[in-house]
Write a protein that holds these residues in place. Structure first.
Motif, PDB file in Angstrom:
ATOM      1  N   UNK A   1       0.841  -1.202   0.000  1.00 45.46           N
ATOM      2  CA  UNK A   1       0.000   0.000   0.000  1.00 45.46           C
ATOM      3  C   UNK A   1       0.872   1.247   0.000  1.00 45.46           C
ATOM      4  N   UNK A   2       0.600   2.191  -0.887  1.00 48.19           N
ATOM      5  CA  UNK A   2       1.484   3.354  -1.055  1.00 48.19           C
ATOM      6  C   UNK A   2       1.333   4.412   0.023  1.00 48.19           C
ATOM      7  N   UNK A   3       0.600   4.128   1.110  1.00 46.40           N
ATOM      8  CA  UNK A   3       0.364   5.137   2.135  1.00 46.40           C
ATOM      9  C   UNK A   3       0.363   4.459   3.503  1.00 46.40           C
ATOM     10  N   UNK A   4       0.602   5.212   4.577  1.00 44.74           N
ATOM     11  CA  UNK A   4       0.424   4.620   5.913  1.00 44.74           C
ATOM     12  C   UNK A   4      -1.029   4.192   6.090  1.00 44.74           C
ATOM     13  N   UNK A   5      -1.236   2.942   6.442  1.00 42.59           N
ATOM     14  CA  UNK A   5      -2.593   2.420   6.539  1.00 42.59           C
ATOM     15  C   UNK A   5      -3.197   2.815   7.889  1.00 42.59           C
ATOM     16  N   UNK A   6      -4.321   3.511   7.830  1.00 44.93           N
ATOM     17  CA  UNK A   6      -5.090   3.857   9.015  1.00 44.93           C
ATOM     18  C   UNK A   6      -6.511   3.372   8.807  1.00 44.93           C
ATOM     19  N   UNK A   7      -7.323   3.491   9.850  1.00 46.17           N
ATOM     20  CA  UNK A   7      -8.705   3.048   9.728  1.00 46.17           C
ATOM     21  C   UNK A   7      -9.444   3.852   8.650  1.00 46.17           C
ATOM     22  N   UNK A   8      -9.001   5.097   8.423  1.00 48.69           N
ATOM     23  CA  UNK A   8      -9.706   5.965   7.472  1.00 48.69           C
ATOM     24  C   UNK A   8      -9.361   5.651   6.021  1.00 48.69           C
ATOM     25  N   UNK A   9      -8.152   5.110   5.764  1.00 41.53           N
ATOM     26  CA  UNK A   9      -7.745   4.904   4.362  1.00 41.53           C
ATOM     27  C   UNK A   9      -7.353   3.468   4.065  1.00 41.53           C
ATOM     28  N   UNK A  10      -7.807   2.501   4.879  1.00 40.78           N
ATOM     29  CA  UNK A  10      -7.448   1.114   4.641  1.00 40.78           C
ATOM     30  C   UNK A  10      -7.880   0.693   3.232  1.00 40.78           C
ATOM     31  N   UNK A  11      -6.979   0.063   2.447  1.00 38.74           N
ATOM     32  CA  UNK A  11      -7.305  -0.330   1.055  1.00 38.74           C
ATOM     33  C   UNK A  11      -8.218  -1.556   1.019  1.00 38.74           C
ATOM     34  N   UNK A  12      -9.505  -1.318   1.231  1.00 40.56           N
ATOM     35  CA  UNK A  12     -10.481  -2.402   1.257  1.00 40.56           C
ATOM     36  C   UNK A  12     -10.653  -2.980  -0.149  1.00 40.56           C
ATOM     37  N   UNK A  13     -10.660  -4.283  -0.234  1.00 36.88           N
ATOM     38  CA  UNK A  13     -10.933  -4.941  -1.504  1.00 36.88           C
ATOM     39  C   UNK A  13      -9.775  -4.960  -2.474  1.00 36.88           C
ATOM     40  N   UNK A  14      -8.603  -4.428  -2.098  1.00 37.51           N
ATOM     41  CA  UNK A  14      -7.440  -4.442  -2.973  1.00 37.51           C
ATOM     42  C   UNK A  14      -6.768  -5.808  -2.885  1.00 37.51           C
ATOM     43  N   UNK A  15      -6.646  -6.458  -4.007  1.00 37.97           N
ATOM     44  CA  UNK A  15      -5.985  -7.763  -4.065  1.00 37.97           C
ATOM     45  C   UNK A  15      -5.047  -7.747  -5.257  1.00 37.97           C
ATOM     46  N   UNK A  16      -3.751  -7.568  -5.008  1.00 32.88           N
ATOM     47  CA  UNK A  16      -2.772  -7.461  -6.084  1.00 32.88           C
ATOM     48  C   UNK A  16      -2.109  -8.816  -6.305  1.00 32.88           C
ATOM     49  N   UNK A  17      -1.897  -9.217  -7.548  1.00 32.94           N
ATOM     50  CA  UNK A  17      -2.403  -8.599  -8.765  1.00 32.94           C
ATOM     51  C   UNK A  17      -3.776  -9.158  -9.129  1.00 32.94           C
ATOM     52  N   UNK A  18      -4.501  -8.446  -9.984  1.00 37.89           N
ATOM     53  CA  UNK A  18      -5.780  -8.960 -10.479  1.00 37.89           C
ATOM     54  C   UNK A  18      -5.559 -10.081 -11.487  1.00 37.89           C
TER      55      UNK A  18
END
Length: 395
Positions: A140-157
């Motif tokens: 994830x390109x950012x610090x993961x917090x509760x507000x910006x958690x990458x929900x549903x991201x599954x790399x690679x498609x």
């Protein structure tokens, strides 16, 4: 005597592995020129592979690929028996805890913290696969917090790979934003893979209101090293659904910017544009062919569209080419521009023109006595060319 190959019955199926569960796993199978077969499939959260020698019904014991998951994978076997398997691996899952903005109570959200695309290679049908090498790692390109958690991201498609025994191409699809990203790379046999080139869909605007859905992914590389990687996807916001293709050659290995070869129409923000594909195949004679299907839309249309295009690397066929002194005759299999060049020492005589397909052309060159080397070069509008040379004696 005996039946033709098309009339022979298929052999009885042989069991490679038994798996539990109600869903059948995806299976990838490929075969080399001698008939040696390799099969890859997911089982119990990892990838397994097995091989079978030509003419045998016995499969090798299944082996797990190191660091593998049950995510996307691809198999490619070259004619000489060398092979590559690209796959999602080294997956790290995590979670973040906070107060739900909807419920107002503590909640835990899982997410994919890290994943890689790995590649294993073997040099021949009987050799083992080497340890995996990492082609690309996603975090994830950012610090993961509760507000910006990458929900549903599954790399690679999706993952794709192809080899011709001399070079290998690898591609992956990244759906971590509204615009699909293709990460493409290639390497000659025994050489390290460079950082993947990022290729995007030129028709999808990079805005949050637009969504893109992955449909299919495929690749091929011909015997000359000409490669195509293509991905099919559907968009909303009325943008054209797309089959994005990128090309790479031995002389120009850097991947070109993506080009939409399909432009399947998208109406009323449906996701029915690219129904299936693309399928990419290398021609035994050189060049690569792509095929895909554009599905019906929601305005009552019941017919879809099958599309085909080619990355044609072949020049025009030279049907005939003869010399008789200074008199040169030839015919081409396709309409093309031509150049005849005669050389003797430092002297050069050149004429050019355009020849229609199947039409015999005869040119008399102004040559002095002696032995000359005559070269015919025919070039299509695409730039693909064919050349042939002959020696002629002028008395």
């Amino acid at each position: 005597g005996g039946p033709s190959p098309a009339q022979r019955n298929l052999r009885s199926a042989s069991t490679i592995a038994v798996f539990a569960g109600s869903d059948a796993p995806q299976v990838r199978s490929d075969v080399d020129a001698a008939g040696n077969q390799t099969v890859v499939w997911p089982q119990d959260g990892m990838l397994m592979f097995s091989t079978r020698a030509a003419g045998s019904s016995t499969w090798s014991p299944p082996v797990a690929l190191p660091g593998s998951s049950d995510g996307p994978f691809a198999l490619s076997v070259a004619g000489d028996g060398s092979a590559v398997i690209a796959y999602q691996g080294n997956v790290v899952n995590s979670s973040v805890t906070g107060i739900s903005p909807v419920e107002g109570t503590p909640a835990t959200i899982p997410y994919q913290a890290e994943a890689s695309v790995l590649l294993v290679e073997r040099p021949s049908a009987t050799a083992p696969f080497a340890p995996p090498q990492t082609i690309y790692t996603y975090k994830p390109p950012m610090p993961v917090t509760f507000a910006n958690v990458p929900i549903g991201v599954d790399f690679p498609s999706g993952v794709t790979a192809a080899t011709n025994g001399k070079a290998t191409v690898v591609g992956m699809v990244d759906e971590t934003s509204s615009t699909p990203r293709l990460r493409l790379t290639r390497a000659d046999k025994g050489q390290p893979f460079p950082e993947p080139t990022v290729v995007t869909d030129p028709y999808v605007p990079n805005q949050e209101a637009t969504t893109w859905s992955f449909v299919g992914f495929d690749s091929a590389i011909d015997k000359r090293g000409n490669a195509v990687i293509a991905v099919g996807g559907s968009t909303t916001q009325g943008e054209p659904d797309s089959v994005i293709a990128s090309t790479s050659t031995t002389k120009r290995p850097v991947w070109r910017q993506g080009r939409d070869v399909a432009l399947c129409p998208n109406r009323k923000n449906t996701e029915e544009g690219v129904a299936s594909g693309p399928s990419v195949e290398a021609s035994p004679n050189g060049g690569v062919v792509l095929g895909w299907a554009c599905g019906p839309n929601d305005e009552g249309a019941t017919r879809g569209l099958i599309g085909v295009t080619a990355f044609d690397t072949l020049g025009p066929p030279i049907a005939s080419f003869s010399t008789r002194g200074a008199r040169i005759s030839f015919a081409l299999g396709e309409t093309a521009n031509y150049t005849l060049t005669a050389s003797k020492g430092s002297r050069r005589v050149r004429v050019s023109g355009r020849a229609a397909a199947g039409h015999k052309i005869t040119r008399s060159l102004r040559l002095t006595e002696g032995q000359w080397r005559v070269t015919l070069r025919a070039t299509l509008s695409s730039g693909n060319a064919t050349a042939r040379s002959k020696t002629t004696k002028v008395d």
